[in-house]
Design a protein around this motif. Structure first.
Motif, PDB file in Angstrom:
ATOM      1  N   MET A   1      50.892  88.300   7.754  1.00 52.70           N
ATOM      2  CA  MET A   1      51.517  87.148   7.777  1.00 52.70           C
ATOM      3  C   MET A   1      52.275  87.285   9.559  1.00 52.70           C
ATOM      4  SD  MET A   1      55.396  87.961   6.672  1.00 52.70           S
ATOM      5  CE  MET A   1      56.229  89.194   7.881  1.00 52.70           C
ATOM      6  N   ILE A   2      51.969  85.759   9.587  1.00 56.17           N
ATOM      7  CA  ILE A   2      52.249  85.661  10.821  1.00 56.17           C
ATOM      8  C   ILE A   2      53.931  84.935  11.403  1.00 56.17           C
ATOM      9  CG2 ILE A   2      51.648  84.074  12.880  1.00 56.17           C
ATOM     10  CD1 ILE A   2      49.637  82.861  11.544  1.00 56.17           C
ATOM     11  N   GLU A   3      54.690  86.253  12.609  1.00 61.60           N
ATOM     12  CA  GLU A   3      55.873  84.987  12.906  1.00 61.60           C
ATOM     13  C   GLU A   3      56.076  85.098  14.041  1.00 61.60           C
ATOM     14  OE1 GLU A   3      58.592  88.755  11.089  1.00 61.60           O
ATOM     15  OE2 GLU A   3      56.979  89.589  11.550  1.00 61.60           O
ATOM     16  N   ILE A   4      56.766  84.131  14.335  1.00 59.29           N
ATOM     17  CA  ILE A   4      57.184  82.798  15.448  1.00 59.29           C
ATOM     18  C   ILE A   4      58.316  82.958  15.578  1.00 59.29           C
ATOM     19  CG2 ILE A   4      56.380  80.656  16.810  1.00 59.29           C
ATOM     20  CD1 ILE A   4      53.869  80.490  14.550  1.00 59.29           C
ATOM     21  N   LYS A   5      58.799  83.167  16.637  1.00 57.81           N
ATOM     22  CA  LYS A   5      60.278  83.933  17.336  1.00 57.81           C
ATOM     23  C   LYS A   5      60.973  83.280  17.792  1.00 57.81           C
ATOM     24  CE  LYS A   5      60.730  88.116  14.352  1.00 57.81           C
ATOM     25  NZ  LYS A   5      60.601  89.321  14.662  1.00 57.81           N
ATOM     26  N   GLN A   6      61.231  81.120  17.577  1.00 59.61           N
ATOM     27  CA  GLN A   6      62.541  81.048  18.906  1.00 59.61           C
ATOM     28  C   GLN A   6      61.321  80.427  20.688  1.00 59.61           C
ATOM     29  OE1 GLN A   6      65.000  84.185  18.845  1.00 59.61           O
ATOM     30  NE2 GLN A   6      65.953  83.640  16.601  1.00 59.61           N
ATOM     31  N   LEU A   7      60.134  80.223  19.177  1.00 63.67           N
ATOM     32  CA  LEU A   7      59.468  80.182  20.266  1.00 63.67           C
ATOM     33  C   LEU A   7      59.217  79.121  21.014  1.00 63.67           C
ATOM     34  CD1 LEU A   7      56.336  81.234  21.345  1.00 63.67           C
ATOM     35  CD2 LEU A   7      55.275  79.970  20.156  1.00 63.67           C
ATOM     36  N   THR A   8      59.248  78.766  22.510  1.00 62.12           N
ATOM     37  CA  THR A   8      59.104  77.982  23.364  1.00 62.12           C
ATOM     38  C   THR A   8      58.227  78.072  24.261  1.00 62.12           C
ATOM     39  OG1 THR A   8      61.413  78.130  23.232  1.00 62.12           O
ATOM     40  CG2 THR A   8      61.101  76.574  25.307  1.00 62.12           C
ATOM     41  N   LYS A   9      57.412  76.529  24.323  1.00 59.46           N
ATOM     42  CA  LYS A   9      56.776  76.766  25.158  1.00 59.46           C
ATOM     43  C   LYS A   9      56.558  75.735  26.661  1.00 59.46           C
ATOM     44  CE  LYS A   9      52.284  77.100  27.483  1.00 59.46           C
ATOM     45  NZ  LYS A   9      52.468  78.781  28.234  1.00 59.46           N
ATOM     46  N   ILE A  10      56.795  75.699  27.712  1.00 56.41           N
ATOM     47  CA  ILE A  10      56.866  74.678  28.996  1.00 56.41           C
ATOM     48  C   ILE A  10      55.919  74.781  29.471  1.00 56.41           C
ATOM     49  CG2 ILE A  10      58.489  73.781  31.023  1.00 56.41           C
ATOM     50  CD1 ILE A  10      60.401  76.096  29.167  1.00 56.41           C
ATOM     51  N   PHE A  11      55.310  73.054  29.694  1.00 55.47           N
ATOM     52  CA  PHE A  11      54.908  72.987  30.521  1.00 55.47           C
ATOM     53  C   PHE A  11      54.834  72.296  32.473  1.00 55.47           C
ATOM     54  CE2 PHE A  11      51.500  72.114  26.847  1.00 55.47           C
ATOM     55  CZ  PHE A  11      50.526  73.911  27.038  1.00 55.47           C
ATOM     56  N   ASP A  19      62.068  75.914  21.011  1.00 56.61           N
ATOM     57  CA  ASP A  19      62.985  76.650  19.934  1.00 56.61           C
ATOM     58  C   ASP A  19      61.785  76.905  18.375  1.00 56.61           C
ATOM     59  OD1 ASP A  19      64.519  79.003  19.426  1.00 56.61           O
ATOM     60  OD2 ASP A  19      66.121  76.907  19.380  1.00 56.61           O
ATOM     61  N   VAL A  20      60.954  76.976  18.025  1.00 55.98           N
ATOM     62  CA  VAL A  20      60.783  77.198  17.082  1.00 55.98           C
ATOM     63  C   VAL A  20      59.936  78.965  16.292  1.00 55.98           C
ATOM     64  CG1 VAL A  20      58.142  76.617  15.268  1.00 55.98           C
ATOM     65  CG2 VAL A  20      59.097  75.202  17.241  1.00 55.98           C
ATOM     66  N   SER A  21      60.800  78.535  14.782  1.00 55.98           N
ATOM     67  CA  SER A  21      60.785  79.522  14.220  1.00 55.98           C
ATOM     68  C   SER A  21      60.295  79.387  12.618  1.00 55.98           C
ATOM     69  CB  SER A  21      61.556  80.467  13.768  1.00 55.98           C
ATOM     70  OG  SER A  21      62.742  80.795  15.133  1.00 55.98           O
ATOM     71  N   LEU A  22      59.270  80.346  12.386  1.00 58.51           N
ATOM     72  CA  LEU A  22      57.954  80.121  11.361  1.00 58.51           C
ATOM     73  C   LEU A  22      57.789  80.777  11.032  1.00 58.51           C
ATOM     74  CD1 LEU A  22      55.956  77.913   9.659  1.00 58.51           C
ATOM     75  CD2 LEU A  22      55.114  78.184  11.627  1.00 58.51           C
ATOM     76  N   THR A  23      57.465  80.877   9.898  1.00 51.64           N
ATOM     77  CA  THR A  23      56.511  82.248   8.843  1.00 51.64           C
ATOM     78  C   THR A  23      55.847  81.575   8.049  1.00 51.64           C
ATOM     79  OG1 THR A  23      58.619  83.828   9.486  1.00 51.64           O
ATOM     80  CG2 THR A  23      57.225  84.582   7.906  1.00 51.64           C
ATOM     81  N   VAL A  24      54.166  82.591   8.168  1.00 50.18           N
ATOM     82  CA  VAL A  24      53.608  81.816   7.273  1.00 50.18           C
ATOM     83  C   VAL A  24      52.887  83.316   6.874  1.00 50.18           C
ATOM     84  CG1 VAL A  24      51.182  80.812   6.997  1.00 50.18           C
ATOM     85  CG2 VAL A  24      52.638  80.606   9.455  1.00 50.18           C
ATOM     86  N   GLN A 203      58.041  65.970  18.920  1.00 47.44           N
ATOM     87  CA  GLN A 203      58.684  66.232  20.452  1.00 47.44           C
ATOM     88  C   GLN A 203      59.178  67.921  20.313  1.00 47.44           C
ATOM     89  OE1 GLN A 203      62.319  63.310  20.841  1.00 47.44           O
ATOM     90  NE2 GLN A 203      60.605  61.983  21.100  1.00 47.44           N
ATOM     91  N   GLY A 204      58.129  68.654  20.031  1.00 48.46           N
ATOM     92  CA  GLY A 204      57.904  70.242  20.274  1.00 48.46           C
ATOM     93  C   GLY A 204      58.835  71.003  19.364  1.00 48.46           C
ATOM     94  N   ARG A 205      59.433  70.362  18.723  1.00 47.55           N
ATOM     95  CA  ARG A 205      60.562  71.076  17.899  1.00 47.55           C
ATOM     96  C   ARG A 205      59.705  70.974  16.489  1.00 47.55           C
ATOM     97  NH1 ARG A 205      65.676  72.328  19.118  1.00 47.55           N
ATOM     98  NH2 ARG A 205      66.376  71.930  20.699  1.00 47.55           N
TER      99      ARG A 205
END
Lengths: 301, 673, 129
Positions: A1-11, A19-24, A203-205
């Motif tokens: 299980m992959i959990e992504i919690k409130q992920l933000t990546k800035i270039f 702010d992406v949250s996702l569970t696979v 757009q990143g979301r």
């Protein structure tokens, strides 16, 4: 299980993922959709531990991924453009991967030579076409027996026969070992027959994330010609109508709910015309997202 | 994961060797060329010489070649092993692998060093086997080991430095450029600033100890001097320690380095201002210097043009596009323009107090004044001149002497007299170059260089100094002469083969004392022409195993004690030109103009007047004797003088000058009209 | 074995369920017969194994099939004891259909004929294999 919690990546100054949250879940095939520049690739690369998250985290079975070999040896990331060392053949690359990934399965590698018969073992990889390079990278990746396979737009550029074969290879791994697949595409049609879950990025979301079957069962396209215009009023009180379009006396409705429920309600008014029309996944998305206030049509094609 | 798997991942190692192996092979070939091959070349070059070539260190034999190869190959090695971090696709692939960054870097570092060091030691082994087998080059195993250790440290330093730069830079080409520029930067900036200082700082002397120190930090410059100076153990340790620090910093920066920065020019944003300032400053100074050199004016305009070009270039590199012209650019240009302007202006401004600084006499331990610090002041060690050390023989601690120099210095600093245009023909005639060196009580040095007009304001100051004994001691290097026990060669300037050597210690001492006496008696050394038939005394005052330094003393025929001494000792007749030596004397007038002086020589004059009434040939013995006595072997050609060509019986010849003042009525009669 | 329309509005797992139910009803799949494994079916149909898994899960829930850990899925012995809820649901649907048929002019004998027809088809299906 992959959990992504409130992920933000800035270039630089641009928020590529926000702010992406996702569970696979383990064993599922997750399709990530979005137009070019939506942030899919960035999200995948951060998932794979290539990029460091600026905020939030990526966990594999509760363990962080970035700079953590224990997690990373269970996952493989295939970029949209495969990278091989200069002047190497698939056999030489296999030697490299064998040394890097502890779960490398030499037998599997040899077996798959049949599936990838078009790639000569000793031919220099950079001489092969783009499509063949993709196949080669997939071959290597599957031989590493990853628990998680992350593919950035992998199907584009494969011919239909190969496409089917690749799909089958992935399905085998999913069926045999509950391999988790995360796959991105800018075109829904490319992956709708593969995934069980899909998400759309813009757009990143991450705008929406659903199980495909639920989505298909969730709304329907129906043509109705009512005997009395007042009937329409009546059913809109009973059913959740997402969208309505009228052409003469016949109206086309997008309605949320099961076919049974819709039929039951509509039939009580005994309309002149009552038809359930086929609805593509794209349409479903368009209406679902339209409901959430997004014009999604340009994002999917 | 085991330690073994962690650090000795076969796949990564194999990849590194594939990337850098060929560089290692080329390095080996180059090292063999730079080491053993040079020895063989030297061996055959010395085959027909009497003495074999004895090396005191291996770099002596064109060691620069090895250093140059080390620079090229170590930089290349680092760049190739770091390709995986600079190319986008490779960076993403490598950083998706289940290995930590420390491991990736360790593999690059260790495999790169191995591939660089193995060639050095294979070469050392080959050289070692040659020890004692070459007939004409003598060197030892210790020297070979020393050579290999030095090259190992140098390779380590260059390689780790390039890796470190690579951590801060996201492009391979830029990594090479920045590495090379940083290696050159200390001496490059120093060079540029010196040009500006000599133009703008009144009294600037361009080779003081501080600039030597800076040049020492420029590795390329320092290392390319290796055949002359060798590679000291101290430098070795410094490079080694710096390398360790660079390795540590590289590990740290790698942890901080975002993967997505590959292909970006500068990885860490906080280096951007440094990059802008650096490029703008160098460009302003360099293009400014070009403009100033070619046009001689509009200095500020050239610097501004250079600065603008530099800033645009920096901005284009940073933004990776040529389209940089927006509002942000102009704001940045003004901001960085001001910073760079200050960096250029402040060191040359009165704020530093450089121009007005004159030491208090009580703070001065010793002093030198003359016209060439660079030539006069360095000390002599076993290897020759050492510019870091001062020659005590040239320095004076006499308080009165110090006082008078400080007085002159203060006056000059106060007036800052304008010496006029340097390109003017008379520049060096109307001005006198005066260089002053102070050694202060705190051990520091103060060097200045002035062009002082030969006008009344300064004449008294200069005369007071130049007529003092202390000045003469330095001017003629008499302190050293007093201590010298070298043989003295005395030579007749007319007849080169007519010379003798004074080798008896007591005679050497006596003659040295006579020279000192003679020179101290000179009224004004700066304006002392010797008239008459001089003799040249050649003495090796400073001598070492690898150099010889000859001092010439022209004997002034007016100083009779020397003549007396030579006659007493029986040397006189062995030396002087006698009437019997001469078959004839040819006389022509010297009517050359100022312009012709440089292009028409004596031989041309005689050719010109051959067969004309202006040419006179004298063979009368009395007349020859008279001419020999009145003409000069040395001395300035005044207007309307005559040139004499002595024809010796053995077929050789010599020129002499007959000045107007020396013409007696008897001679006048025989001169061409 | 059978064709699926992956682009259909109908979820694939429902299509799969319908097909398998049909095959059980028509006796193509006999009681206690092993169903193809998820892996095999996925390979044959090129369908996401999770979808097949889901169809099997639903079928099991509805009582058409049962699974044995480590062995696979099997056709349930018979459909003789359908659940009370299922019976009630079917009753409802039939009532509605009858109402509609009567409204459209079907007579009792028409409906009887249809019933007869269905029974015969089922008999034929059973004896054909």
């Amino acid at each position: 299980m992959i959990e992504i919690k409130q992920l933000t990546k800035i270039f630089e100054d641009e928020r590529a993922v926000e702010d992406v949250s996702l569970t696979v879940h383990k064993g599922s095939i997750f399709g990530l959709l979005g137009s070019n520049g939506a942030g899919k690739t960035t999200l995948l690369k951060t998932m794979a531990g290539v990029y460091r998250a600026d905020k939030g985290e990526v966990l594999l079975e509760g363990q962080p991924v970035y700079e953590n070999p224990q997690s990373k040896q269970r996952m493989i990331f295939l970029a949209d453009q495969p990278y091989f060392f200069a002047q190497t053949s698939i056999q030489q690359m296999a030697v490299f991967y064998r040394a890097i990934y502890p779960h490398w399965d030499e037998q599997r590698f040899q077996q798959m030579a049949q599936a990838f018969a078009s790639i000569p073992l000793k031919r220099k990889l950079h001489r092969l076409s783009k499509g063949m390079q993709r196949q080669a990278s997939l071959w290597l990746a599957l031989s590493c027996k990853p628990d998680i396979l992350i593919l950035d737009e992998p199907i584009d550029g494969l011919d239909p026969v190969m496409r089917r074969q690749v799909k089958n290879l992935l399905f085998q791994e999913v069926a045999d070992r509950e391999m988790t697949v995360v796959i991105s595409s800018h075109n829904l049609r490319e992956i709708e027959d593969m995934c069980d879950h899909v998400g759309i990025m813009h757009q990143g979301r991450l705008l929406i994330e659903k199980e495909l079957d639920d989505l298909k069962a969730a709304s329907h396209k129906i043509q109705i010609a009512f005997r009395d215009p007042r009937h329409e009023q009546a059913i809109s009180g009973l059913l959740d109508i997402l969208h309505k379009e009228e052409r003469g006396s016949v109206g086309t409705y997008i309605i949320k709910g099961t076919v049974e429920r819709i039929t039951e309600v509509v039939q009580t008014y005994q309309p002149y015309v009552f038809d359930v029309l086929p609805m593509t996944l794209e349409e479903i998305f368009i209406y679902e997202m339209g409901d959430a206030g997004y014009d999604v049509q340009p994002l999917l094609l | 994961m085991t330690f073994n798997h962690y650090f000795f991942n076969r796949g990564l190692w194999m990849h590194a060797w594939r990337q850098g192996g060929w560089i290692g092979v080329i390095y080996l070939l180059l090292m063999i060329f730079a080491g053993p091959m040079q020895l063989l070349i030297s061996n055959s070059a010395y085959e027909y010489q009497n003495d074999p070539r004895v090396l005191d260190y291996m770099f002596k034999e064109d060691g620069e070649i090895a250093i140059l190869f080390a620079f090229i190959m170590c930089i290349l090695m680092a760049v190739f092993l770091m390709r995986y971090i600079q190319s986008k696709r490779a960076a993403e692939m490598f950083h998706s692998l289940p290995v930590r960054r420390e491991q990736l870097f360790t593999v690059s570092l260790v495999s790169g060093l191995t591939m660089l060091i193995i060639p050095i030691w294979i070469t050392a082994l080959i050289s070692g086997l040659m020890v004692g087998n070459l007939n004409h080059v003598v060197f030892t195993v210790d020297q070979v080991i020393d050579w290999a250790v030095s090259l190992t440290v140098i390779s380590l330093f260059i390689f780790t430095f390039t890796l470190f730069v690579g951590m801060c830079i996201g492009q391979s080409i830029l990594q090479i450029i920045v590495t090379v520029i940083l290696f050159l930067l200390p001496s490059g900036l120093n060079f540029l600033y010196i040009r500006y200082f000599s133009r703008y700082l009144y009294g600037y002397y361009d080779e003081d100890s501080s600039s030597q120190f800076i040049t020492g930090w420029s590795p390329i410059e320092k290392l390319l001097d290796v055949s002359a100076n060798g590679f000291s153990q101290r430098d070795g340790w410094i490079y080694f320690i710096v390398s360790l620090v660079l390795i540590g910093l590289s590990y740290l920066l790698y942890k901080l380095r975002p993967t997505e920065k590959s292909t970006q020019p500068i990885v860490f944003r906080y280096f951007n201002p440094l990059f802008r300032v650096g490029v703008t400053l160098c460009s302003a100074l360099l293009i400014g210097l070009y403009g100033i050199t070619f046009f001689g004016k509009w200095d500020i305009v050239w610097c501004i043009i250079g600065g603008v070009i530099g800033y645009l270039a920096a901005e284009m590199v940073l933004r990776k596009t040529r389209h940089v012209f927006d509002r942000k650019l102009w704001i940045g240009m003004v901001f960085y323009g001001v910073i760079v302007a200050l960096l250029i202006y402040i060191p040359m401004s009165p704020l530093t107090g450089y121009e007005t600084k004159v030491p208090v006499p009580s703070e001065v331990t010793s002093v030198y004044i003359g016209n060439d610090i660079r030539n006069d002041l360095p000390a002599y060690t076993t290897h020759g001149m050492d510019i870091e050390k001062l020659n005590p023989d040239m320095l004076s601690s006499d308080p009165d002497y110090i006082q008078s120099i400080v007085r002159l210095h203060s006056q000059v600093v106060k007036d800052q007299p304008d010496p006029g245009n340097r390109n003017d023909r008379n520049y060096y005639n109307v001005n006198e170059q005066v260089q002053i060196a102070y050694v202060l009580k705190d051990g520091s040095r103060l060097f200045r260089s002035y062009m002082i007009p030969k006008s009344d304001e300064y004449r008294s100051y200069l005369q007071e100094i130049q007529q003092s004994g202390e000045y003469k001691m330095a001017f003629y290097n008499l302190k050293a002469l007093g201590k010298s026990d070298s043989a003295i060669k005395i030579r007749n300037p007319d007849i080169p083969k007519r010379h003798i050597y004074i080798t008896q210690p007591s005679e050497i001492k006596q003659l040295n004392q006579l020279i000192i006496k003679e020179k101290l008696a000179v009224k004004n050394p700066k304006n002392n022409l010797i008239y008459g038939n001089t003799l040249a005394m050649v003495i090796q005052i400073y001598k070492g195993p690898y150099y010889s330094n000859e001092h010439y003393y022209s004997w002034d025929p007016q100083f009779k004690p020397t003549e007396q001494w030579l006659k007493e000792k029986g040397y006189w007749d062995l030396l002087v030109t006698k009437v019997e030596d001469i078959s004839a004397i040819v006389i022509v007038p010297d009517e050359r103009t100022q312009e012709e002086f440089a292009v028409v020589d004596y031989a041309d004059l005689f050719k010109k007047y051959r067969g004309t009434p202006q040419q006179v040939i004298i063979s009368n013995k009395n007349q020859i004797n008279e001419l020999l006595n009145r003409s000069e072997t040395e001395g300035e050609n005044a207007d309307q003088s005559y040139i004499l060509k002595l024809r010796f019986k053995d077929g050789t010849g010599a020129y002499r000058v007959l000045n107007k003042e020396s013409i007696t009525p008897d001679i006048y009669k025989i001169l061409p009209k | 074995m059978f064709e699926l329309d992956v682009r259909s509005r109908k979820p694939i797992y429902e299509q799969l369920m319908d097909k398998i139910k049909e095959m059980i009803l028509y006796g193509i799949l006999k009681p206690d017969e092993q169903l193809p494994s998820v892996r095999t079916l996925s390979g044959q149909l090129t369908v996401n194994p999770n979808t097949i898994q889901k169809a099997y899960r639903e079928l099991e829930r509805e009582g058409y099939i049962y699974s044995q850990a480590g062995k696979g899925s099997f056709v349930a012995p018979s459909q003789q004891q359908p659940g009370a809820a299922q019976l009630a649901e079917m009753k409802e649907r039939l009532l509605k259909l009858f109402a509609e048929a009567i409204y459209l002019g079907f007579t009792k004998s028409d409906i009887e004929k249809l019933y007869q027809q269905t029974m015969e088809e089922q008999e034929r299906g059973k004896s054909s294999d």
